[in-house]
Write a protein that holds these residues in place. Structure first.
Motif, mmCIF file in Angstrom:
data_model
loop_
_atom_site.group_PDB
_atom_site.id
_atom_site.type_symbol
_atom_site.label_atom_id
_atom_site.label_comp_id
_atom_site.label_asym_id
_atom_site.label_seq_id
_atom_site.Cartn_x
_atom_site.Cartn_y
_atom_site.Cartn_z
ATOM 1 N N ALA A 1 10.302 -30.520 8.120
ATOM 2 C CA ALA A 1 10.442 -29.372 7.041
ATOM 3 C C ALA A 1 10.260 -27.876 7.717
ATOM 4 C CB ALA A 1 10.043 -29.524 5.326
ATOM 5 N N VAL B 1 13.609 -25.184 8.182
ATOM 6 C CA VAL B 1 14.026 -23.937 7.477
ATOM 7 C C VAL B 1 13.439 -22.663 7.950
ATOM 8 C CG1 VAL B 1 12.811 -22.824 5.820
ATOM 9 C CG2 VAL B 1 12.898 -25.139 5.553
ATOM 10 N N TRP C 1 17.802 -25.855 0.999
ATOM 11 C CA TRP C 1 17.393 -26.314 0.075
ATOM 12 C C TRP C 1 16.194 -26.672 -0.181
ATOM 13 C CZ3 TRP C 1 19.817 -28.285 -5.443
ATOM 14 C CH2 TRP C 1 18.628 -27.684 -5.976
ATOM 15 N N GLY C 2 15.468 -26.006 0.317
ATOM 16 C CA GLY C 2 14.155 -26.641 0.279
ATOM 17 C C GLY C 2 14.554 -26.995 2.552
#
Length: 747
Positions: free
Chosen positions: A26, A30, A437-438
């Motif tokens: 993640a 990002v 989105w996240g």
């Protein structure tokens, strides 16, 4: 070689074990937002999330009487057709007129007067010139025009060097050549095709002389002035001649308990001619990497003649259910059908499109289109029905004492002389964005289009939106939702009323659509697969009721109906055999309408259950021996209700409330067997004369391999006698089994 066969029960989204987040990814994703990429930069790239991309190579391989792109489309779950002789198709409860077709972003048209599938000839799309195929079955983006069902966008290719390819078969052939300058600033692609389906039509099991000839010529020219500016031209000319002289035929129908045979004798003939021409000039300018400007000028002309005078007389005969011996019958009748219909359609105009991409994840597009239309329509069409000495509908006054039987009445009479030159304006704007989105990837496409037609003085406003999210799961899942307000902008067919005149009060039909979809990509047996599932719902109003006679659509001329459609589509796509793509499709769809508030009844395109398969294979020990199979099963359409005419000789569209009959299911299997003598991968292994060939194949095609008698429509014949009135549905059969031999080469 392992082959994979999956049951249909597996064709649903599998979410088990899908919601485990990928570890330690993640943060990395990002921090690199600018590198979100959903699609590769390839020819015909689109931001449309509803788009299905079809391989041009697979489209050439599909075994179909008409062949080409449309033959491949009919294997998709959202597309339906109950005739192999036509390249037209229905999508999610819509009819043949509700589909947009583009070539290089220029909208094209089909012939308008076609009423029988064998009249149609070849599609305008030449598979040998295609590089990319994008198809959307609904919920498409704002840049596409105003129709309610689907959008098909074809992009033609630029050759990279000199090439010459061709095809010869028992039903026609083609020859294509490509040219390219040394610096590839100039490229040219030319292709000519010829087809005569007389041998195929002879499998209809009737004594009829057919002479259907179709030929066309297309060109695609490109000149790259520099890296920023280029000019292209597409030219098209086609001529379809359909001549038919019916003599006699015998059709057996009914049931095992009560078989019926009708013997029909004919006199007269039909001679139809269709000429189509199109030319487009496109200028593309890229002042900077972030900008792309396109200016198109286009012109299209269609000249159609439909001339026939056919007289027929029929005798009905029944059989004793026990002895199967013929029973004496006085059920006889006859009719005369006559038409001298001429249509001239010319449209020309220009469109401007601009695309601004401030970064790799954002696109802003705007466009404007001006179109001038010229429609000249001369209609003279009538039908006389006679049974046992009476003209139908029967005269109102019958007095045997005086011999006054009233006025002679035709079953119908349509006469009109129309000439209009309206203007159509349209514009659109849309915004596309990719972002995170996240840890989930998100795609948004939203836009709006507006259009005005001077003929009916109507302005329509169509907002559309698409949203997709790809969660950060171990399983490769993509969830999508799309929809908006879609209109069916009226044109020639919709504005023509039952008297043969153009009705300026007709308004656009409207459909509010919502589509939910899921794409699941996975590996099985070390091969890639993709399972797509879509749910949709359409709420429609301002509908114009219609009936279908073969492939002709006849509208009522009034916006007096509303309706709805819903369904589910699934497709399993992947390498069932290593190295080649195949797929299975299944769908369930319903569409209803409510005419004048009388209640919901199925529309003539109510599909219900449908299954299709496109399968490719080869022999492991002899990879040059290849096979492909196309299979379709579709439940029968409710187009079997008789079209009753009122006292004015006009169809009564509410008669469907009193009588409904469904056609038999459509079942068909086409098989192609190919021997590859020269494979492109092994080209350099040959020398001499054969070294000039890049590809050489010889194939055998088996159309309708199981010789199934499919029915495209019912022809209703009437018998009047002293005691009763009977209407008999005589099935209009489609083609039987046919073996075609095809030779293809490429230099």
């Amino acid at each position: 070689m392992k082959k994979l066969v999956l049951p249909l029960s597996l064709m649903v989204p599998v979410l088990i074990f899908s919601q485990h987040r990928k570890k330690d990814t993640a943060t990395t994703k990002v921090t690199d937002i600018e590198e979100v990429v959903f699609q590769k930069k390839v020819t015909g790239r689109t931001n449309d999330l509803t788009n299905v991309r079809i391989s041009a190579k697979d489209a050439k391989n599909v075994v179909s009487v008409n062949g080409g792109i449309e033959g491949m489309l009919k294997t998709l779950p959202s597309v339906n057709s109950n005739t192999e002789l036509s390249s037209q198709y229905m999508v999610r409860g819509g009819n043949y007129d509700e589909n947009l077709i583009y070539i290089n972003d220029i909208e094209i048209y089909r012939p308008f007067l076609i009423r029988n599938s064998q009249q149609e000839g070849m599609s305008i799309i030449n598979p040998d010139m295609v590089s990319a195929v994008n198809f959307s079955a609904g919920g498409f983006e704002a840049k596409y025009g105003d129709k309610m069902s689907s959008a098909l966008n074809i992009y033609y290719r630029e050759p990279e060097k000199f090439e010459l390819s061709g095809e010869a078969s028992l039903i026609g052939g083609r020859l294509t050549t490509g040219l390219a300058s040394k610096n590839k600033k100039f490229t040219a692609l030319f292709s000519g095709r010829y087809r005569n389906t007389n041998l195929v039509l002879n499998t209809l099991k009737e004594d009829t002389d057919f002479n259907p000839t179709y030929w066309d010529f297309q060109s695609y020219l490109n000149y790259h002035v520099n890296d920023k500016f280029s000019v292209s031209f597409i030219g098209y000319y086609s001529k379809n001649d359909y001549e038919m002289i019916p003599k006699e035929k015998s059709v057996t129908f009914g049931s095992l308990q009560q078989p019926i045979t009708v013997n029909i004798g004919y006199g007269g003939k039909e001679n139809d001619q269709y000429k189509n021409m199109m030319g487009t000039v496109s200028m593309n300018y890229k002042p900077a990497d972030k900008w792309k400007l396109t200016l198109d000028a286009f012109a299209y002309q269609n000249r159609e003649k439909e001339y026939y005078t056919i007289q027929s007389a029929y005798e009905l005969q029944t059989f004793d259910p026990k002895t199967q011996e013929p029973v004496a019958s006085y059920d006889v009748g006859g009719q005369i059908e006559h038409a001298r219909n001429d249509l001239f359609v010319r449209t020309y105009g220009t469109q401007f499109r601009a695309k601004f991409s401030p970064n790799v994840n954002t696109d802003i597009e705007v466009g404007f289109k001006y179109e001038k239309e010229n429609l000249k329509d001369l209609t003279n069409e009538w039908k006389l029905v006679d049974s046992a000495g009476y003209s139908l509908p029967r005269p109102d006054v019958i007095d045997p004492r005086t011999g006054n039987t009233g006025d002679l009445k035709l079953a119908y009479y349509i006469a009109g002389q129309n000439n209009i030159e309206p203007t159509r304006l349209s514009a659109y704007a849309q915004y596309s964005q990719k972002f995170y989105w996240g840890a989930s990837k998100v795609f948004v496409n939203a836009g709006v289009r507006v259009a005005n037609w001077s003929f009916n003085k109507e302005t329509i406003f169509s907002p559309r939106a698409q949203f997709a999210i790809k969660p950060d799961w171990d399983s490769d899942m993509l969830f999508k939702i799309s929809g908006g307000i879609y209109y069916q902008a009226p044109f020639y067919k919709e504005i023509k009323d039952l008297d043969g005149n153009f009705n300026s009060n007709i308004k656009s039909q409207r459909s509010i659509q919502v589509i939910l979809a899921n794409d699941y990509e996975f590996q099985m047996y070390d091969r890639p697969f993709k399972l797509t599932t879509e749910l949709y719902y359409k709420k429609m109003d301002n509908l114009i009721p219609y009936y279908m006679d073969n492939v002709r659509i006849r509208y009522s001329g009034q916006n007096n109906s509303k309706g709805y459609a819903y369904g589910i589509d699934t497709r399993l796509f992947g390498e069932f055999v290593p190295g080649v793509d195949s797929w299975l499709s299944a769908s369930y769809a319903r569409v209803y309408e409510n005419i004048d508030g009388r209640g919901d009844i199925p529309r003539p395109t109510d599909q219900r259950l449908r299954f299709a398969m496109f399968y490719q294979d080869y022999m492991p020990e002899f990879p040059s021996m290849r096979v492909n199979l196309t299979l379709v099963y579709a439940m029968g359409l409710p187009t079997g209700a008789p079209v009753l005419f009122n006292s004015n000789g006009q169809p009564d569209f509410t008669s469907a409330y009193n009588y409904q009959k469904t056609l038999p299911s459509y079942k068909r299997v086409d098989i192609g067997l190919t021997k590859v003598f020269i494979d492109p991968k092994e080209k350099n292994k040959r020398s001499g004369f054969w070294g000039n060939f890049e590809e050489l194949t010889l194939g055998v095609q088996v159309f309708n391999a199981f010789n199934i008698n499919n029915t495209v429509a019912n022809q209703w014949i009437t018998d009047y006698n002293s005691t009763s009135t009977n209407m008999y549905p005589v099935p209009v059969r489609l083609t039987g089994r046919f073996f075609n031999v095809k030779l293809e080469f490429r230099l």
